[in-house]
Design an enzyme around this catalytic site. Structure first.
Site, short mmCIF file in Angstrom:
data_model
loop_
_atom_site.label_atom_id
_atom_site.label_comp_id
_atom_site.label_asym_id
_atom_site.label_seq_id
_atom_site.Cartn_x
_atom_site.Cartn_y
_atom_site.Cartn_z
N TRP A 1 18.01 -0.63 -6.56
CA TRP A 1 17.23 0.27 -5.71
C TRP A 1 18.07 1.48 -5.27
O TRP A 1 17.84 2.04 -4.18
CB TRP A 1 16.65 -0.47 -4.50
N LYS B 1 9.98 1.70 -8.01
CA LYS B 1 9.26 2.81 -7.39
C LYS B 1 9.85 4.11 -7.91
O LYS B 1 10.88 4.12 -8.58
CB LYS B 1 9.38 2.78 -5.86
N ASP C 1 -19.16 4.20 -6.39
CA ASP C 1 -19.33 4.11 -4.94
C ASP C 1 -19.35 5.49 -4.30
O ASP C 1 -18.67 6.41 -4.75
CB ASP C 1 -18.18 3.28 -4.34
N GLU D 1 -24.41 4.80 -6.50
CA GLU D 1 -24.76 4.43 -5.13
C GLU D 1 -24.99 5.73 -4.38
O GLU D 1 -24.06 6.41 -3.98
CB GLU D 1 -23.63 3.62 -4.49
#
Length: 694
Positions: free
Chosen positions: A100, A134, A348, A402
């Site tokens: 990291w 990451k 949605d 929707e």
């Protein structure tokens, strides 16, 4: 006279149109005044398609291959990582493979000639399957850890609750068993579900548990599609999956990518289509987990200024005018179709996308409200392109909008000037049932109003009808069964111990479902557990309930217990779907009203040789009630008042009902069907000379 005046006015407007009339305008004369606006939107989509396909030299599907370029991929003996971060000044990968820490070996380089692309090429031993990682991004004035926007696997540490991307490259990739599945669309019978809360146990359920324990129930009940919520990774479980952080990563809290694929494959083996509830209307505001500030530019993916944040959802709104955002979202659609074999999407929050106001505080009383300049033409264009792409990738795919405002053309074909959805949600129907149950005594329920509402839709657009939404099952709201029975469900829902309130609720629950499902012009949807009247609301783990899973589950033991009334409702739902599917192309058959009488509270209609008869009166039963129908012998196929479904059993279902001749209607080959119709009950009959009659 009024019609003639209107026709003359429409003709005058039509004559003044400076552009060609598109199909949706031709089929609806009230759209004539807005033809140029509709044509303009249609033409804008065509121009964008031309732009993204390099003037037609490539397909829209080829344009939407971003997921194969960006993100982390192992190609031959190398790892290749790419990310779009135009505002970054430097970018590293950090993870298990380098403790990291930032190091030159894992430092990305800008791609020459690109607009903000970064790239890193590594030896195959530089990282391994399962490693967590990451991005570490630097920009003018700041820096920080970020999860790559195109990450295809994201996991959360159980102890620290921190999310990280994960290297996912198992030695054995999933081998699909069923690659030729095609969904059944007539009718489309959807079982809406949530993987995590689908188990009886107080925990987060898994893809595998759903495949083994819940999918067989859905198959047995007769549904032919599942619509899965909360697939895209989301930091907060209680968001119901609607605050998405990683758009290309299936939620790891339910299992691995291979386990999701196995679930979809098993569904296809059982002739069940799998529809994904996709969220492209907004994104979570989180910066470390999400896209809120990927590289020092909070507007990289989102609108600037006041339009950036959604005023009601505490989330961020995509900038649909940016080519890179369109590329990201279209690639997302193709990714789920290709990589996971989803059969389509329920989009949605479409209303929120269509309007600058997100539809908040607007009444939408007339057509001018859809063409008054308050619409986001970029969002409209994106939805149109998404439908074009999805059906290009898979011509059998299903898309559902929707949308509550009633925007014309949403579920009309693109070539006709529509936006290309296959279906739109009939959101008026749940609202109608809530209002009716809350505000009207049973004696005031009018069959004419009921019939008008359940078939209130545009003639050129197909809809998905449903009685109640998943939102009604959440804490603070009520399902239909709870509105009807409330706390008496806890004390009077054992067979033989029902009180009047429970009996009323059982009867109306069945009738509401039958009249809604039998009048569809496209499909019918049910949220899991509502078919048997699940008694508890949904309350996801949160601080206010001590992070309990007690109410974030489905109690299947209730419907399995033959001593409880839930069994009645579950059995009825199964039989109702069986009757609907017995009529070929049910949703496409003409829906013809036979009779309604608001004083008697009687409604009757037909679909081919099926006749549906409802008596909504709470107290009046009728003997020899007559309906004029095609001559023949009619047999009872479904009776809501049957003992088998918790009724009183007043109707002799073995009786064959022969029509009585009437000289006045002899030339029409019609006669009188005389029936006994108990109070608060419904019958479905089939004419015996039908080729589908057993």
């Amino acid at each position: 006279m009024v019609k003639k005046v209107q026709d003359n006015a429409n003709a005058a407007i039509k004559a003044k149109c400076n552009t060609q009339l598109l199909g949706i305008v031709e089929s609806d004369s009230y759209l004539y005044p807005f033809n140029e606006a509709i044509f303009g939107r249609h033409n804008y989509a065509l121009e964008r398609i031309k732009e993204f396909t390099n003037g037609g030299k490539q397909s829209l599907s080829e344009f939407a291959n971003g997921y194969n370029y960006y993100g982390l991929h192992k190609i031959n003996d190398q790892w290749i990582f790419r990310e779009w971060a135009p505002n970054a000044t430097d970018l590293y990968l950090i993870g298990d493979f380098n403790n990291w820490k930032r190091s030159s070996e894992y430092q990305c380089k800008r791609v020459d000639g690109s607009f903000g692309d970064w790239e890193l090429i590594l030896d195959e031993n530089a990282m391994h399957h399962g490693d967590l990682f990451k991005m570490y991004t630097l920009w003018n004035g700041g820096e920080g850890e970020r999860i790559p926007a195109w990450a295809q696997r994201v996991v959360q540490d159980e102890n620290t609750k921190v999310f990280s991307a994960q290297v996912w490259c198992p030695k054995q990739t999933y081998k699909w068993k069923n690659v030729s599945f095609k969904p059944t669309k007539s009718p489309l019978l959807i079982y809406e579900c949530h993987i995590g809360m689908a188990q009886d146990a107080e925990k987060v359920g898994t893809y595998t548990e759903f495949k083994n324990k819940v999918l067989p129930r859905i198959v047995n009940d007769g549904y032919n599609a599942i619509q899965i919520m909360a697939i895209q990774e989301h930091p907060y479980y209680g968001s119901f999956g609607y605050h998405v952080s990683s758009f290309f990563a299936p939620s790891s809290r339910f299992g691995t990518p291979e386990e999701l694929k196995e679930l979809i494959d098993e569904a296809h083996n059982n002739r069940i289509a799998v529809i994904m509830d996709i969220v492209h209307s907004h994104a979570v505001k989180n910066e470390i987990e999400g896209l809120g500030n990927l590289a020092g530019d909070p507007n990289q993916y989102f609108y600037p200024g006041q339009r950036r944040e959604h005023p009601a959802w505490d989330s961020l709104c995509f900038d649909y005018g940016k080519n890179e955002v369109i590329h990201f979202l279209l690639s997302n659609c193709k990714y789920w179709l290709e990589e996971y074999h989803f059969d389509g999407f329920r989009f949605d929050g479409v209303t929120s996308m269509l309007y600058y106001s997100h539809g908040l505080g607007e009444s939408f009383c007339n057509y001018a409200d859809y063409f008054n300049g308050h619409q986001d033409d970029n969002a409209i264009c994106y939805l149109t392109l998404a439908n074009c792409l999805i059906h290009e990738v898979n011509k059998y795919a299903i898309t559902i909008a929707e949308e509550v405002s009633g925007m014309p053309g949403l579920a009309a074909k693109f070539k006709d000037g529509g936006y290309g959805f296959d279906y739109r949600m009939a959101m008026n129907i749940p609202d109608y049932w809530i209002k009716t149950i809350k505000e009207l005594p049973d004696e005031a329920w009018k069959p004419s109003s009921i019939f008008w509402e359940v078939k209130n839709r545009r003639s050129d657009e197909r809809t998905i009808s449903y009685c109640e939404s998943h939102d009604q099952a959440l804490v603070g709201d009520k399902t239909i069964i709870f509105r009807l029975i409330d706390a008496d469900m806890y004390w009077h829902f054992k067979k033989g111990d029902e009180n009047d309130r429970a009996r009323r609720g059982i009867a109306l629950h069945k009738m509401i479902r039958l009249v809604t499902a039998s009048t569809i012009n496209g499909g019918y949807l049910n949220f899991m557990g509502n078919e048997f009247g699940h008694p508890e609301w949904i309350d996801f783990p949160r601080e206010g309930n001590d992070w309990s899973y007690k109410y974030a589950r489905r109690q299947w033991n209730l419907v399995d217990n033959i001593e409880l009334c839930y069994h009645y409702l579950g059995d009825f739902d199964k039989k109702m779907l069986e009757v609907i599917k017995s009529e070929p192309n049910f949703s496409g058959t003409p829906l013809k009203e036979i009779w309604h009488n608001d004083s008697d509270q009687i409604l009757a209609f037909s679909r081919n040789d099926l006749v549906f008869v409802f008596n909504f009166s709470p107290s009046r039963s009728f003997s020899d009630y007559g309906f004029l129908v095609p001559n023949g012998i009619y047999n009872v196929k479904l009776n809501t008042d049957s003992w088998e479904y918790g009724g009183f059993g007043f109707v002799d279902e073995k009786v064959k009902h022969a029509t009585l001749p009437d000289p006045l209607y002899e030339k029409d080959n019609k006669g009188w069907l005389k029936l006994y119709i108990p109070a608060r009950s419904a019958l479905v009959l089939r004419r015996k000379n039908s080729t589908n009659e057993n």
